[in-house]
Design a protein around this motif. Sequence first.
Motif, PDB file in Angstrom:
ATOM      1  N   TYR A 218     -22.977   1.004   6.350  1.00 28.69           N
ATOM      2  CA  TYR A 218     -23.810   2.074   6.293  1.00 28.69           C
ATOM      3  C   TYR A 218     -25.254   2.068   6.894  1.00 28.69           C
ATOM      4  CZ  TYR A 218     -27.002   5.366   4.027  1.00 28.69           C
ATOM      5  OH  TYR A 218     -27.873   6.382   3.640  1.00 28.69           O
ATOM      6  N   VAL A 219     -25.826   0.865   6.580  1.00 25.06           N
ATOM      7  CA  VAL A 219     -27.171   0.572   7.383  1.00 25.06           C
ATOM      8  C   VAL A 219     -27.201   0.964   8.843  1.00 25.06           C
ATOM      9  CG1 VAL A 219     -29.231  -0.810   7.334  1.00 25.06           C
ATOM     10  CG2 VAL A 219     -27.868  -0.626   5.372  1.00 25.06           C
ATOM     11  N   ILE A 220     -26.249   0.229   9.601  1.00 24.33           N
ATOM     12  CA  ILE A 220     -26.293   0.367  10.956  1.00 24.33           C
ATOM     13  C   ILE A 220     -25.498   1.574  11.480  1.00 24.33           C
ATOM     14  CG2 ILE A 220     -26.560  -2.284  11.298  1.00 24.33           C
ATOM     15  CD1 ILE A 220     -23.313  -2.547  11.537  1.00 24.33           C
ATOM     16  N   THR A 221     -25.259   2.547  10.628  1.00 27.37           N
ATOM     17  CA  THR A 221     -24.502   3.811  10.837  1.00 27.37           C
ATOM     18  C   THR A 221     -23.121   3.579  11.606  1.00 27.37           C
ATOM     19  OG1 THR A 221     -25.241   3.967  13.212  1.00 27.37           O
ATOM     20  CG2 THR A 221     -26.694   4.716  11.459  1.00 27.37           C
ATOM     21  N   TYR A 222     -22.421   2.480  10.953  1.00 29.50           N
ATOM     22  CA  TYR A 222     -20.917   2.234  11.339  1.00 29.50           C
ATOM     23  C   TYR A 222     -20.145   3.147  10.376  1.00 29.50           C
ATOM     24  CZ  TYR A 222     -16.675   0.246  12.157  1.00 29.50           C
ATOM     25  OH  TYR A 222     -15.382  -0.159  12.749  1.00 29.50           O
ATOM     26  N   GLN A 223     -19.184   3.870  10.815  1.00 29.40           N
ATOM     27  CA  GLN A 223     -18.575   4.782  10.041  1.00 29.40           C
ATOM     28  C   GLN A 223     -17.460   4.119   8.984  1.00 29.40           C
ATOM     29  OE1 GLN A 223     -17.185   7.773  12.753  1.00 29.40           O
ATOM     30  NE2 GLN A 223     -19.327   8.610  13.401  1.00 29.40           N
ATOM     31  N   GLU A 224     -17.951   3.516   8.023  1.00 29.15           N
ATOM     32  CA  GLU A 224     -16.955   3.029   7.018  1.00 29.15           C
ATOM     33  C   GLU A 224     -17.018   3.881   6.194  1.00 29.15           C
ATOM     34  OE1 GLU A 224     -18.837   1.716   4.242  1.00 29.15           O
ATOM     35  OE2 GLU A 224     -20.393   2.492   5.313  1.00 29.15           O
ATOM     36  N   LEU A 225     -16.415   3.485   4.976  1.00 25.15           N
ATOM     37  CA  LEU A 225     -16.254   4.505   3.752  1.00 25.15           C
ATOM     38  C   LEU A 225     -17.555   5.108   3.385  1.00 25.15           C
ATOM     39  CD1 LEU A 225     -14.507   6.085   1.776  1.00 25.15           C
ATOM     40  CD2 LEU A 225     -14.365   3.955   0.457  1.00 25.15           C
ATOM     41  N   LEU A 226     -18.536   4.127   2.763  1.00 25.33           N
ATOM     42  CA  LEU A 226     -19.658   4.530   2.310  1.00 25.33           C
ATOM     43  C   LEU A 226     -20.412   5.604   3.279  1.00 25.33           C
ATOM     44  CD1 LEU A 226     -21.718   4.602   0.123  1.00 25.33           C
ATOM     45  CD2 LEU A 226     -22.864   2.526   1.272  1.00 25.33           C
ATOM     46  N   PHE A 227     -20.525   5.239   4.490  1.00 27.03           N
ATOM     47  CA  PHE A 227     -21.194   6.462   5.674  1.00 27.03           C
ATOM     48  C   PHE A 227     -20.654   7.775   5.719  1.00 27.03           C
ATOM     49  CE2 PHE A 227     -21.957   7.842   9.813  1.00 27.03           C
ATOM     50  CZ  PHE A 227     -23.028   7.922   9.664  1.00 27.03           C
ATOM     51  N   GLN A 228     -19.041   7.451   5.481  1.00 29.80           N
ATOM     52  CA  GLN A 228     -18.476   8.733   5.540  1.00 29.80           C
ATOM     53  C   GLN A 228     -18.716   9.645   4.255  1.00 29.80           C
ATOM     54  OE1 GLN A 228     -16.887  10.144   7.916  1.00 29.80           O
ATOM     55  NE2 GLN A 228     -15.954   8.739   9.277  1.00 29.80           N
ATOM     56  N   LEU A 229     -18.889   8.997   3.182  1.00 29.05           N
ATOM     57  CA  LEU A 229     -19.231   9.690   2.031  1.00 29.05           C
ATOM     58  C   LEU A 229     -20.412  10.121   1.950  1.00 29.05           C
ATOM     59  CD1 LEU A 229     -17.715   7.008  -0.639  1.00 29.05           C
ATOM     60  CD2 LEU A 229     -16.664   9.362   0.079  1.00 29.05           C
ATOM     61  N   GLN A 230     -21.388   9.375   2.306  1.00 30.60           N
ATOM     62  CA  GLN A 230     -22.724  10.069   2.566  1.00 30.60           C
ATOM     63  C   GLN A 230     -23.006  11.070   3.305  1.00 30.60           C
ATOM     64  OE1 GLN A 230     -25.210  10.086   5.377  1.00 30.60           O
ATOM     65  NE2 GLN A 230     -26.821  10.565   4.096  1.00 30.60           N
ATOM     66  N   GLN A 231     -21.987  11.228   4.720  1.00 30.34           N
ATOM     67  CA  GLN A 231     -22.194  12.248   5.631  1.00 30.34           C
ATOM     68  C   GLN A 231     -21.720  13.697   4.778  1.00 30.34           C
ATOM     69  OE1 GLN A 231     -23.477  12.500   8.823  1.00 30.34           O
ATOM     70  NE2 GLN A 231     -24.494  10.560   8.041  1.00 30.34           N
ATOM     71  N   LEU A 232     -20.607  13.399   4.002  1.00 32.62           N
ATOM     72  CA  LEU A 232     -19.883  14.422   3.438  1.00 32.62           C
ATOM     73  C   LEU A 232     -20.942  15.018   2.277  1.00 32.62           C
ATOM     74  CD1 LEU A 232     -16.232  13.129   2.889  1.00 32.62           C
ATOM     75  CD2 LEU A 232     -17.011  14.929   4.242  1.00 32.62           C
ATOM     76  N   ALA A 233     -21.311  14.195   1.729  1.00 35.25           N
ATOM     77  CA  ALA A 233     -22.354  14.783   0.332  1.00 35.25           C
ATOM     78  C   ALA A 233     -23.465  15.301   0.948  1.00 35.25           C
ATOM     79  CB  ALA A 233     -22.736  13.614  -0.407  1.00 35.25           C
ATOM     80  N   GLY A 234     -24.075  15.068   2.274  1.00 33.97           N
ATOM     81  CA  GLY A 234     -25.390  15.504   2.752  1.00 33.97           C
ATOM     82  C   GLY A 234     -24.797  16.765   3.580  1.00 33.97           C
TER      83      GLY A 234
END
Length: 314
Positions: A218-234
């Motif tokens: 998530y820190v390097i903006t790689y689209q794994e699960l946590l990054f996808q969840l953050q994008q959805l919630a935001g």
Amino acid sequence: MSSSVLYDAPGPKARIRNRVYSIVGGLAVLGLIVFAVVRLNDKGQFAPEMWNIFNYAGVRTSIRDGVVTTLKVFAVAAVLSLVLGVLLAVGRLSDHKAVRWFATGFIELFRAVPLLITIYVLWVLFLTYRSDLGLSGDNTGFWALVIGLTVYNGSVQAEVLRAGINSVPRGQREAAYALGMRKTQVMMTVLVPQAVRAMLPTIISQLVVTLKDTSLGYVITYQELLFQLQQLAGNIVVNDDNPYVPVIIVGGAIYIAMCLALSALATWIERRGRRAKTGIRVADAGQPLAAADALDVVDHSTVSAPDAPTGKTD
């Protein structure tokens, strides 16, 4: 009253006091949970509209892609970390000083450096020299995350395997050398298999850590699960608010399910290994053993019972 080597067994008053503390602490934790749930409910985080977002195909597709990407990173990093762990463990036990010092320095370095820093430095390096390395945008984040997980978890796995190798009885090593086996053969056919079996629970526990650490992408903006969840919630707005709580609950449940599945697989492998038929096959009476088995069986043909007939007649 029984006592322990580490501490004295509590008496009647101490047991009552411990029960009281446990009840008070449990009620305090329960009260905090109820308070948090009530406050979140007042803000509308548990409204049905917040949970209806998971009925949309786009939301489910984003979560599915995140899970697939997470599992892909984990699969590659898990295999590479195990291979690296074996190499580093063998190198640290090597008789050659240069190899032993290099393996020791590598292990101590990457165990001491925080994993997040390792991943971020690799990501910056790959971005800087992306054209020279022939990497695309997606591959940059993928390999930065995979290599970071590999070097850290491989160093930890190396120490686990080294402890397992040192736990093998010394007599087995000496017996293998007595049979004329080389050190590489002794290490790879006698010591490493037993170390893996002995340390399997710890190895699987570290693999679970590897699975959870994929969220650092998530820190390097790689689209794994946590990054996808953050994008959805935001990006999703329901009732003038972002559905952070439902997304966090669903994402946490997915991570827990993946870790439990990995732990269940490890338990199944361990039980299957315990039921495996190992050891020397015992031949039936009157039937010769195979050549490979005959080497491991003591020859009793020269020993006769006191009352055994000798075949001679008086």
